[in-house]
Design a protein around this motif. Structure first.
Motif, PDB file in Angstrom:
ATOM      1  N   ALA A  30       0.835  -1.209   0.000  1.00 38.32           N
ATOM      2  CA  ALA A  30       0.000   0.000   0.000  1.00 38.32           C
ATOM      3  C   ALA A  30       0.866   1.255   0.000  1.00 38.32           C
ATOM      4  O   ALA A  30       0.606   2.213  -0.736  1.00 38.32           O
ATOM      5  CB  ALA A  30      -0.907  -0.004   1.238  1.00 38.32           C
ATOM      6  N   ARG A  31       1.912   1.221   0.815  1.00 38.94           N
ATOM      7  CA  ARG A  31       2.799   2.379   0.921  1.00 38.94           C
ATOM      8  C   ARG A  31       3.458   2.667  -0.434  1.00 38.94           C
ATOM      9  O   ARG A  31       3.499   3.816  -0.894  1.00 38.94           O
ATOM     10  CB  ARG A  31       3.859   2.074   1.977  1.00 38.94           C
ATOM     11  N   ARG A  81      -0.430   8.381   6.439  1.00 41.79           N
ATOM     12  CA  ARG A  81      -0.667   7.018   6.966  1.00 41.79           C
ATOM     13  C   ARG A  81      -2.122   6.601   6.768  1.00 41.79           C
ATOM     14  O   ARG A  81      -2.399   5.442   6.562  1.00 41.79           O
ATOM     15  CB  ARG A  81      -0.326   6.940   8.446  1.00 41.79           C
ATOM     16  N   VAL A  82      -3.028   7.577   6.825  1.00 36.11           N
ATOM     17  CA  VAL A  82      -4.434   7.178   6.664  1.00 36.11           C
ATOM     18  C   VAL A  82      -4.663   6.629   5.250  1.00 36.11           C
ATOM     19  O   VAL A  82      -5.416   5.668   5.044  1.00 36.11           O
ATOM     20  CB  VAL A  82      -5.395   8.342   7.039  1.00 36.11           C
ATOM     21  N   LEU A  83      -3.964   7.207   4.271  1.00 37.35           N
ATOM     22  CA  LEU A  83      -4.074   6.676   2.898  1.00 37.35           C
ATOM     23  C   LEU A  83      -3.418   5.293   2.805  1.00 37.35           C
ATOM     24  O   LEU A  83      -3.926   4.392   2.153  1.00 37.35           O
ATOM     25  CB  LEU A  83      -3.414   7.635   1.903  1.00 37.35           C
ATOM     26  N   TYR A  84      -2.279   5.138   3.477  1.00 32.49           N
ATOM     27  CA  TYR A  84      -1.623   3.819   3.479  1.00 32.49           C
ATOM     28  C   TYR A  84      -2.556   2.752   4.046  1.00 32.49           C
ATOM     29  O   TYR A  84      -2.707   1.671   3.495  1.00 32.49           O
ATOM     30  CB  TYR A  84      -0.353   3.820   4.349  1.00 32.49           C
ATOM     31  N   PHE A  85      -3.196   3.109   5.204  1.00 31.13           N
ATOM     32  CA  PHE A  85      -4.040   2.103   5.862  1.00 31.13           C
ATOM     33  C   PHE A  85      -5.308   1.837   5.047  1.00 31.13           C
ATOM     34  O   PHE A  85      -5.777   0.707   4.978  1.00 31.13           O
ATOM     35  CB  PHE A  85      -4.374   2.535   7.297  1.00 31.13           C
ATOM     36  N   GLN A  86      -5.827   2.885   4.451  1.00 33.93           N
ATOM     37  CA  GLN A  86      -7.014   2.695   3.598  1.00 33.93           C
ATOM     38  C   GLN A  86      -6.658   1.735   2.468  1.00 33.93           C
ATOM     39  O   GLN A  86      -7.365   0.751   2.211  1.00 33.93           O
ATOM     40  CB  GLN A  86      -7.476   4.040   3.032  1.00 33.93           C
ATOM     41  N   ARG A  87      -5.531   2.008   1.793  1.00 33.89           N
ATOM     42  CA  ARG A  87      -5.126   1.151   0.667  1.00 33.89           C
ATOM     43  C   ARG A  87      -4.772  -0.263   1.148  1.00 33.89           C
ATOM     44  O   ARG A  87      -5.079  -1.246   0.497  1.00 33.89           O
ATOM     45  CB  ARG A  87      -3.926   1.802  -0.040  1.00 33.89           C
ATOM     46  N   MET A  88      -4.167  -0.343   2.298  1.00 31.06           N
ATOM     47  CA  MET A  88      -3.803  -1.661   2.829  1.00 31.06           C
ATOM     48  C   MET A  88      -5.051  -2.519   3.067  1.00 31.06           C
ATOM     49  O   MET A  88      -5.093  -3.697   2.710  1.00 31.06           O
ATOM     50  CB  MET A  88      -3.054  -1.488   4.155  1.00 31.06           C
ATOM     51  N   LEU A  89      -6.078  -1.902   3.651  1.00 25.79           N
ATOM     52  CA  LEU A  89      -7.321  -2.635   3.891  1.00 25.79           C
ATOM     53  C   LEU A  89      -7.949  -3.049   2.566  1.00 25.79           C
ATOM     54  O   LEU A  89      -8.532  -4.145   2.448  1.00 25.79           O
ATOM     55  CB  LEU A  89      -8.294  -1.772   4.708  1.00 25.79           C
ATOM     56  N   GLU A  90      -7.824  -2.190   1.563  1.00 27.65           N
ATOM     57  CA  GLU A  90      -8.351  -2.538   0.233  1.00 27.65           C
ATOM     58  C   GLU A  90      -7.570  -3.709  -0.349  1.00 27.65           C
ATOM     59  O   GLU A  90      -8.142  -4.628  -0.925  1.00 27.65           O
ATOM     60  CB  GLU A  90      -8.270  -1.316  -0.697  1.00 27.65           C
ATOM     61  N   ILE A  91      -6.253  -3.672  -0.199  1.00 24.16           N
ATOM     62  CA  ILE A  91      -5.413  -4.771  -0.716  1.00 24.16           C
ATOM     63  C   ILE A  91      -5.757  -6.079  -0.009  1.00 24.16           C
ATOM     64  O   ILE A  91      -5.768  -7.144  -0.616  1.00 24.16           O
ATOM     65  CB  ILE A  91      -3.908  -4.430  -0.537  1.00 24.16           C
ATOM     66  N   ALA A 108      -9.509   2.571   9.093  1.00 23.13           N
ATOM     67  CA  ALA A 108      -8.358   3.295   8.533  1.00 23.13           C
ATOM     68  C   ALA A 108      -7.988   4.473   9.448  1.00 23.13           C
ATOM     69  O   ALA A 108      -6.816   4.686   9.764  1.00 23.13           O
ATOM     70  CB  ALA A 108      -8.678   3.793   7.131  1.00 23.13           C
ATOM     71  N   LEU A 109      -9.018   5.181   9.907  1.00 25.71           N
ATOM     72  CA  LEU A 109      -8.757   6.327  10.805  1.00 25.71           C
ATOM     73  C   LEU A 109      -8.207   5.863  12.148  1.00 25.71           C
ATOM     74  O   LEU A 109      -7.267   6.455  12.691  1.00 25.71           O
ATOM     75  CB  LEU A 109     -10.054   7.119  11.033  1.00 25.71           C
ATOM     76  N   ASP A 110      -8.805   4.789  12.659  1.00 19.09           N
ATOM     77  CA  ASP A 110      -8.377   4.260  13.953  1.00 19.09           C
ATOM     78  C   ASP A 110      -6.906   3.822  13.885  1.00 19.09           C
ATOM     79  O   ASP A 110      -6.105   4.128  14.766  1.00 19.09           O
ATOM     80  CB  ASP A 110      -9.282   3.091  14.342  1.00 19.09           C
ATOM     81  N   PHE A 111      -6.552   3.112  12.820  1.00 21.90           N
ATOM     82  CA  PHE A 111      -5.167   2.635  12.687  1.00 21.90           C
ATOM     83  C   PHE A 111      -4.205   3.821  12.550  1.00 21.90           C
ATOM     84  O   PHE A 111      -3.106   3.797  13.090  1.00 21.90           O
ATOM     85  CB  PHE A 111      -5.021   1.716  11.470  1.00 21.90           C
ATOM     86  N   LEU A 132       6.394  15.822   5.184  1.00 22.04           N
ATOM     87  CA  LEU A 132       5.206  15.310   5.886  1.00 22.04           C
ATOM     88  C   LEU A 132       4.179  16.426   6.146  1.00 22.04           C
ATOM     89  O   LEU A 132       4.442  17.600   5.874  1.00 22.04           O
ATOM     90  CB  LEU A 132       5.590  14.673   7.218  1.00 22.04           C
ATOM     91  N   THR A 133       3.040  15.990   6.720  1.00 17.57           N
ATOM     92  CA  THR A 133       1.943  16.953   6.891  1.00 17.57           C
ATOM     93  C   THR A 133       2.156  17.810   8.140  1.00 17.57           C
ATOM     94  O   THR A 133       2.773  17.366   9.107  1.00 17.57           O
ATOM     95  CB  THR A 133       0.591  16.223   7.028  1.00 17.57           C
ATOM     96  N   ALA A 134       1.613  19.023   8.078  1.00 17.27           N
ATOM     97  CA  ALA A 134       1.823  19.977   9.161  1.00 17.27           C
ATOM     98  C   ALA A 134       1.288  19.436  10.483  1.00 17.27           C
ATOM     99  O   ALA A 134       1.971  19.499  11.510  1.00 17.27           O
ATOM    100  CB  ALA A 134       1.131  21.291   8.814  1.00 17.27           C
ATOM    101  N   GLN A 135       0.093  18.860  10.446  1.00 20.63           N
ATOM    102  CA  GLN A 135      -0.540  18.470  11.700  1.00 20.63           C
ATOM    103  C   GLN A 135       0.330  17.505  12.498  1.00 20.63           C
ATOM    104  O   GLN A 135       0.559  17.685  13.689  1.00 20.63           O
ATOM    105  CB  GLN A 135      -1.910  17.851  11.396  1.00 20.63           C
ATOM    106  N   ILE A 136       0.841  16.505  11.815  1.00 24.17           N
ATOM    107  CA  ILE A 136       1.608  15.489  12.546  1.00 24.17           C
ATOM    108  C   ILE A 136       2.966  16.024  12.989  1.00 24.17           C
ATOM    109  O   ILE A 136       3.444  15.727  14.082  1.00 24.17           O
ATOM    110  CB  ILE A 136       1.725  14.183  11.716  1.00 24.17           C
ATOM    111  N   GLN A 137       3.565  16.863  12.154  1.00 20.61           N
ATOM    112  CA  GLN A 137       4.861  17.424  12.554  1.00 20.61           C
ATOM    113  C   GLN A 137       4.701  18.398  13.722  1.00 20.61           C
ATOM    114  O   GLN A 137       5.545  18.442  14.609  1.00 20.61           O
ATOM    115  CB  GLN A 137       5.542  18.129  11.364  1.00 20.61           C
ATOM    116  N   PHE A 138       3.593  19.138  13.720  1.00 19.96           N
ATOM    117  CA  PHE A 138       3.345  20.052  14.848  1.00 19.96           C
ATOM    118  C   PHE A 138       3.152  19.251  16.141  1.00 19.96           C
ATOM    119  O   PHE A 138       3.632  19.625  17.203  1.00 19.96           O
ATOM    120  CB  PHE A 138       2.086  20.904  14.604  1.00 19.96           C
TER     121      PHE A 138
END
Lengths: 249, 680
Positions: A60-61, A77-87, A97-100, A138-144
């Motif tokens: 997925a990654r 990561r939310v996109l990774y987990f979403q795609r992983m669940l799809e795979i 996906a959000l929880d993970f 990376l995204t602002a939210q997580i880096q903050f």
């Protein structure tokens, strides 16, 4: 600390740009802890073998990175987990996906261990009144969140994320935005301290003609001839010593 | 691992060990252990003691049990099969157990490697007793350390097995058992695991002790060991009998451990180690016994660092001097014997002086360790008297739910609830309720409530009434006694100054009025089947009393929890759902005089990614929290924000999701700070 271009380091810098991941802490350690926690959670929730989960995550990654190229969302990561669940054949499963994703970052952040003497080094620069800017992918939210949790926010005048700049390093956009925020003069001495030969070293050199200092990692990439830094160090006490020497010059 | 092996201090310790192994063959190794072990593999047997005595071996060669023999057996068997020296196999086994003990200590104390090398790997006591004098006490001590390690990391069953293995390796280790019992009994959080620990003890006994005690030859060898009565040699002769001093000291230490009252791992380990240290320095004991308190001595050095290293270094020096007399019995012949008349007298005087110095130094060291590791231990200081929490709030504000959440983390066994409802003056059916509401202090026997709280705090057992919510009657079969945490929960818990002065923390639950009505109607109308008009009328009737008697209590609170709806539309009275699931709440935590908001913000915002706002005024710090949070997250935050509190909690605390979990967390953060202030 090895200084390859000693003649360039004639005085203290006017501004220091820092990278965060792998420059302030060992990314791999925190990532492994988070991935282990998430793999176990997924394996328990869906009764799937751990190896299948890990394989699907890696796949997925790769797919997301391929699809989004060098942008902040390519680290989502939310996109990774979403795609992983799809795979894994489970569909998008938004709640999971959000929880993970939340679990991943919470475990990741709680497992961050800052390198020894990093804060002392940042204090040295702060006491010398040298402005510091964080330039990170990376995204602002997580880096903050990382910055707040690690109590690093008080050290930096400005923060530039690739999400804000519109492109990941080594693209010149994040570096130029940093310069713009700090309102640096054209002839000012800028240091870029980071771990990655391409993103941090070559990126800053090309975009800003900065002096580049690589934080070496035992498992990290070493700068080749083309992206060789002007100096490198393993331990922050070496950098502190170097700064003290420049101060006394 | 490679870095450890390359460390200069490790290499120095290893070189000293190897040099001693190559150049010295101590008598116990050459004359007792190795011949016995070598003989034990000459025939296939499960009773090597029988075999040894049958062939007229020295009776005191191997007074140890199966654990000791089985540990050395694989090394001896391999050497035997490969035709290598059995002495070499013995030393290899000892080096392995030496390394294992160091690794265990590293994992028990989590200190720096440098200090570990100095405290353990270069310890004169470890090196001299094992490699110069040839004693094998490292084996039982390693099993004991394994048991402590398992205890620390909640491997209860294996801790029991390892404890029995230590006793099997050397019977004297049975001396530690009462301290284990005290620990398990005096830490209420551990009561639930006693069965698992006992299962390990039983399994170990079945495998290692029972087969041994059924072998007469093994028992003969065990009880012929002159060390069995060593502890009785220090005595005071009084008339026709003697008073044995070492057992007195041991029992006093055991009483001291019991008297600690609430024992955590550090206190257990300290009291156990001090008892062993005193036992060793006061007995004219084997020099191998000095290894027994080694886990304590290492732990003490990790706490006191430089001073600890110096003191233990001096103790190790004295031990080294004492060892010279054991290793070179004729050493005094080299000194002039002018003052003492004969060499024998000089030897006796010199030995007595060294032993007396060791005893005095050992006692002083024990007192210092007691002071540092027990008296100054945070847990010890904080648990001297019960922690009393007063919880007030309007009817339906969630006092019971919150109290249960607090009970879930401290554990039922550690909590006593003093409930305000039990002090209502009349049964529900009485006519007085037509003119007074429960919210009026005159309808409650608050003086009795104060008296009961005082009695409980003094350690008395109190018989109180019990208000049965189902029938509305007072029942009289409710007994309360002192506990580590006392929760006083009631409508008027903060009403009287005489109550408030007993609290360590005063809490007020200030649920949003819209939300409070929603939950009350949901419970009374939709669960209990009361008509909605009657329920809303009752709510309205109580409003004046709530405003007069309940709400003003908020001003006395140290910690105020206000639960608010994020969207009021989620809480429609006509269609309530009492569990409140899938609804969004905001928690406002107001903390009086607290200075911990920055850490809360850092962890809740940074680690959990919640929305956190802070308002500070001269009296309160207000933290407003929104966002989804799981029980797992709360557990993570507690470790981060108040790790010292974990020892006070149940072994398996039940954390709540959402707002209730955040209330558990905020409460612990506040209690942590209050306890620290109380201990100052």
């Amino acid at each position: 600390m090895k200084v390859y271009n000693l003649d360039k380091f004639v005085s203290l810098p006017d501004t220091v740009l820092f990278d965060m991941d792998n420059t302030f802490y060992d990314y791999h350690h925190a990532h492994t802890a988070a991935l282990t926690a998430i793999s176990e959670k997924i394996a328990t929730s869906f009764s799937l073998p751990l190896t299948d989960v890990e394989k699907a995550y890696a796949e997925a990654r790769n797919q997301i990175k391929e699809q989004l190229q060098k942008t902040a969302s390519s680290h989502s990561r939310v996109l990774y987990f979403q795609r992983m669940l799809e795979i894994l054949g489970l569909g998008s499963q938004l709640v999971h996906a959000l929880d993970f994703e939340q679990t991943y970052w919470r475990v990741f952040i709680s497992n961050i261990v800052l390198f020894d003497d990093l804060k002392l080094c940042l204090d040295d620069l702060r006491l010398l009144n040298i402005p510091m800017v964080l330039v990170t992918d990376l995204t602002a939210q997580i880096q903050f969140r990382k910055m707040i949790y690690l109590k690093l926010d008080q050290y930096f005048h400005f923060v530039v994320t690739s999400e804000e700049a519109g492109a990941d390093k080594p693209h010149k956009a994040p570096f130029q935005l940093a310069l713009q925020k700090i309102n640096a003069k054209k002839d000012s001495i800028i240091w870029m301290i980071g771990d990655h030969p391409l993103s941090d070293i070559q990126g800053a050199r090309t975009a800003l003609s900065a002096l580049t200092i690589q934080k070496k990692q035992s498992n990290g990439e070493k700068g080749s001839e083309q992206v060789k830094p002007d100096a490198d160090f393993t331990h922050y006490r070496e950098l502190r010593k170097f700064i003290a020497q420049l101060k006394d010059k | 691992m490679l870095a450890v092996l390359r460390h200069p201090l490790f290499i120095v310790g290893l070189i000293i060990r190897l040099a001693l192994i190559i150049f010295v063959t101590p008598a116990p190794v050459a004359e007792w252990y190795v011949p016995f072990l070598q003989h034990s593999v000459t025939e296939w047997t499960v009773n090597p003691w029988e075999l040894w005595l049958r062939d007229e071996g020295i009776i005191r060669s191997f007074p140890y049990g199966y654990a000791m023999w089985l540990y050395f057996l694989p090394f001896v068997l391999c050497a035997s099969l490969l035709g290598i020296s059995i002495v070499g196999a013995y030393w290899a086994a000892l080096l392995v157990i030496d390394l294992c003990l160091m690794i265990l200590l590293k994992n028990i104390y989590k200190g720096s490697m440098n200090l570990l090398f100095i405290a353990y790997w270069l310890s004169p006591i470890v090196i001299i007793s094992s490699y110069l004098l040839g004693y094998n006490d490292l084996v039982p001590i390693c099993f004991l350390a394994l048991s402590l390690y398992c205890l620390r990391y909640k491997l209860w069953f294996y801790s029991g097995v390892a404890l029995v293995a230590a006793i099997s390796a050397k019977l004297s280790m049975a001396l530690v058992v009462p301290f284990f019992i005290v620990y398990l009994i005096r830490n209420p959080g551990l009561h639930s695991i006693i069965m698992r620990f006992s299962g390990g003890v039983a399994s170990g006994t079945l495998l290692l002790i029972l087969p041994f005690v059924l072998l007469p030859s093994a028992l003969v060898m065990l009880f012929s060991n002159p060390e069995m009565t060593t502890a009785l040699r220090l005595h005071l002769p009084i008339g026709d009998y003697q008073i044995y001093l070492v057992p007195i000291v041991y029992l006093l230490m055991l009483y001291g451990a019991w008297n600690v009252k609430w024992v955590n791992f550090e206190l257990f380990h300290a009291t156990l180690g001090i008892a062993l240290l005193l036992l060793v320095v006061l007995s004219p004991s084997s020099l191998g016994w000095f290894l027994w308190p080694i886990t304590l001595l290492v732990g003490y050095q990790f706490i006191e660092k430089r001073v600890g290293v110096i003191l233990i270094g001096l103790f190790g020096g004295l031990y080294a001097i004492r060892s010279i007399f054991a290793f070179f019995p004729d050493i005094v012949a080299y000194f002039p014997s002018i003052a003492f008349g004969s060499t024998q007298h000089l030897h006796q005087y010199a030995l007595s002086i060294v032993n007396t110095t060791i005893a005095v130094f050992g006692i002083i060291l024990s007192l210092r360790i007691w002071d540092i590791m027990v008296m100054r231990n945070d847990f010890f200081r904080l648990s001297r008297r019960p922690f009393v929490v007063g919880i007030a709030g309007d009817s339906g504000a969630g006092k019971d739910t919150y109290s249960r959440a607090i009970e879930n983390i401290f554990g039922r066994q550690s909590i006593t609830h003093l409930l305000g409802d039990n002090y209502h003056l009349w049964d529900r059916q009485k006519t007085m309720w037509r003119v007074l509401t429960h919210l009026n202090p005159r309808a409650n026997n608050l003086q009795r409530m104060v008296a009961d709280l005082r009695s409980i705090m003094q350690g008395k057992i109190v018989k109180t009434s019990y208000y049965d919510h189902r029938t509305g009657h007072m029942r009289t079969t409710h007994y309360l006694k002192k506990n580590h945490v006392i929760l006083v929960n009631g409508l008027h818990a903060l009403y009287l100054p005489s109550l408030r002065r007993h609290y360590d923390v005063k809490i007020y639950l200030d649920m949003d009025e819209h939300l409070r009505r929603y939950f009350k109607i949901a419970r009374d109308v939709h669960e209990r089947g009361h008509p909605i008009q009657k329920v809303t009328a009752a709510i309205e009737k109580r409003i004046p009393d709530a405003q007069n008697f309940i709400h003003p209590q908020k001003q006395y609170a140290d910690l105020i929890f206000a639960i608010q709806p994020i969207r009021a539309d989620d809480f429609v009275w006509s269609a309530p759902n009492s569990d409140g699931s899938n609804k969004l709440y905001r928690l406002v935590v107001s903390m009086r005089g607290h200075s911990g908001h920055s850490d809360l913000v850092r962890v809740l915002g940074g680690l959990l990614g919640l929305h956190v706002e802070v308002n500070v005024d001269s009296v309160f710090e207000q933290v407003i929290i929104e966002g989804a949070v799981s029980a797992e997250d709360i557990a993570m935050c507690v470790k981060e924000l108040c790790p010292k509190m974990i020892d006070f909690l149940d072994i398996n605390p039940i954390w709540a999701d959402g707002v209730l979990g955040l209330m558990q967390l905020s409460t612990l953060v506040y209690i942590n700070q209050s306890m620290e202030q109380r201990a100052l």
